[in-house]
Enzyme design. Structure first.
Site, short mmCIF file in Angstrom:
data_model
loop_
_atom_site.label_atom_id
_atom_site.label_comp_id
_atom_site.label_asym_id
_atom_site.label_seq_id
_atom_site.Cartn_x
_atom_site.Cartn_y
_atom_site.Cartn_z
CD GLU A 215 -1.22 -0.18 3.70
OE1 GLU A 215 -2.31 -0.69 3.48
OE2 GLU A 215 -0.81 0.12 4.84
CB SER A 216 4.36 2.01 0.82
OG SER A 216 4.88 0.84 0.21
#
Lengths: 260, 289
Positions: A53-54
């Site tokens: 998700e980064s």
């Protein structure tokens, strides 16, 4: 030839990795899901697309990340996008086959809690919170969940619903308008659970070697259903074990401690 | 137009007591030096917003800077809980902390809406989730075109955004790369912004589509080498994982926390002085990453 010896955690990670197929697009949570996904990439699924998700897409870390945005994920990615783009175009846009999550608590319909144990305003344990999980659970094509099976984690009633599984069962997900199919497998250190075809209640479908049905039932806080045809999880192969152990050893060397 | 100035002056001039402040960074480029300066200048009553509050927010909360926190994941990544954050939430020490808890997708959308000058963001989310029961900001609306029920969440429009980036040129144009998180959106959503950078160079020499914050959207640029440590700056230094695990012990008790903050932050003049203070008690660690 003697079978290799292994731990229950190794069996769990290996069983989880086997469910991932080559070329799948997998949105990966940190910890156990990350270990299983990278093991799959290093064994039978070399072209699996791992997304964190980064913002890292198609990442191929040599060591497991300690945190969701480690430099290793960025340096080995096909591309790095902003966090809003990640959640808008790639997850909500419907481009993820598998969302792979961990959990602190899970119920019979594979709804999960990562927010609080106890009441929200007076928690017994304050967990980190939602992160990306609620929308991964909602929008990924399907969801795998990996966690250790204990009666404290597999509970009759969640203290908090952070990310939805099959809500209260049946076609509840569809009626609620959730785009993804929801959890299709829960992999534990004892076996594999899958939702029943109509009730969507989790049932035990596979036991890992050396684990009894009674053990799995005892480690579940609700009356666990067992599938009519209960399978036996094949033990880890030599290659799976060696690859996983080498990955953990590289990770420990890089971070100065063991990562999950 | 960005003023190239010291961090002390930027924080004194641009952050006021009671302000709504976004210090952002997604594992990478976390603005530690700026957070320390906020603590040093004893800013009070701040409404903080951060997707992933970690050690720097534990420090600001534990030192009494904050009255509320909007967040979507709070913890010491790979280590455990934030003890000062929990003490504030559970026992009101040193001051009660009001929480507005949301999800990552929500806050990411909310920053983008803030940057777009919109009052709210619309997204598909929160169905069956308990967060809306505890955060009245999370609402729903019916799509006027399809009839679908969608989540509506207030945009994030801070008074001040604080970020760390790799470099700026002498005019104050900022280049940021690697994991960029929500930092561009945070700066564009905010009324004012402070950007600390690893270095100031003659020319950014960036590819055409690089993430650049032009100097006319930034209020202050401050050169603070290693200003993200113990977080990391791609191209400059790796994450100091040992610090993150050491923090667990330091922050567990109020007394050890206060002693550490007094010695290394309150008694030092700036980030370079803090680093000297820290290296006096900790043998230099080999950094990996």
């Amino acid at each position: 030839m003697a079978e290799p010896t292994y731990t229950a955690d190794e069996m769990m990670t290996i069983a989880a990795s086997r469910l991932l197929q080559n070329r799948m697009v997998c949105f990966v949570g940190i910890g156990l899901p990350s270990a299983a996904s990278n093991l799959a990439r290093l064994t039978h699924a070399p072209e699996i697309v791992l997304i964190y998700e980064s913002g890292t897409i198609g990442t191929k870390p040599d060591v497991l990340p300690l945190s969701i945005g480690d430099g290793e994920l960025s340096a080995t990615a096909d591309t790095v996008v902003s966090v809003p783009e990640m959640f808008r175009y790639w997850l909500q846009g419907g481009r993820i086959d598998i969302g792979f999550l961990g959990a602190a608590q899970i119920d019979r319909f594979a709804n999960i809690n990562t927010t609080v144990i106890g009441p929200y305003d007076k928690p017994k344990v304050r967990l980190p919170g939602a992160g990306g999980a609620p929308e991964i659970a909602g929008s990924a094509g399907e969801v795998f969940i990996v966690l250790r099976q204990t009666a404290r984690a597999f509970v009759e009633k969640l203290d908090f619903i952070t990310s939805v599984g099959h809500l209260d069962g049946g076609d509840a997900r569809k009626r609620a308008g959730l785009p993804g199919k929801g959890p299709s497998a829960v992999i534990t250190d004892l076996g594999i659970l899958k939702p029943h075809s109509t009730t969507r209640e989790l049932e035990l479908v596979s036991l890992h070697p050396g684990v009894t049905k009674e053990q799995a039932i005892g480690a579940t806080g609700w009356k666990l259903n067992v599938a009519a045809r209960l399978e036996a999880t094949p033990p880890p192969t030599k290659i799976e074990l060696e690859t996983l152990r080498a990955l953990h050893a590289r990770t420990a060397r890089a971070h100065g401690s063991a990562a999950a | 137009m960005a003023e190239i100035t010291t961090l002390r002056e930027a924080v004194a001039k641009l952050i006021g007591d009671g302000d709504y402040v976004a210090c952002e960074g997604f594992t990478h480029l976390i603005p530690f030096a700026a957070g320390h300066e906020i603590i040093r200048q004893e800013k009070r009553n701040l409404a903080l917003v951060r997707m992933t509050p970690d050690i720097i927010h534990d420090q600001m909360i534990g030192m009494g800077c904050a009255r509320e926190l909007t967040f979507s994941w709070g913890g010491n990544p790979g280590v455990g809980s934030l003890h000062r954050f929990r003490d504030a939430v559970e026992r009101g020490w040193p001051a009660p902390l009001k929480l507005y808890e949301r999800s990552h997708a929500d806050l990411a959308n909310a920053y983008a809406a803030g940057a777009s000058g919109l009052p709210f963001a619309v997204m598909r989310g929160y169905v069956g989730n308990d967060l809306p029961k505890h955060n009245p900001q999370i609402k729903t609306l019916i799509c006027p075109f399809t009839g679908e029920t969608l989540a509506a969440v207030p945009s994030v429009r801070p008074d001040v955004a604080v970020i760390h980036a790799q470099k700026a040129d002498r005019k104050g144009n900022v280049l940021i790369y690697g994991i960029v998180g929500v930092q561009k959106e945070a700066v564009l959503a905010a009324k004012r912004s402070i950007v600390t950078v690893e270095e100031i160079v003659a020319s950014l020499d960036a590819p055409r589509n690089a993430t650049i914050l032009p100097n006319w959207v930034v209020s202050a640029v401050c050169c603070v080498p290693r200003g993200a440590r113990p977080s990391y700056a791609e191209g400059y230094y790796g994450r100091d994982n040992k610090f993150y695990s050491d923090w667990d012990e330091i922050a567990r008790e109020r007394e050890t926390f206060l002693a550490w903050m007094t010695r290394h932050v309150m008694s030092t003049t700036d980030f370079a002085d803090y680093e000297r203070s820290l290296s006096a008690v900790q043998p230099k660690q080999v950094s990996h990453g």
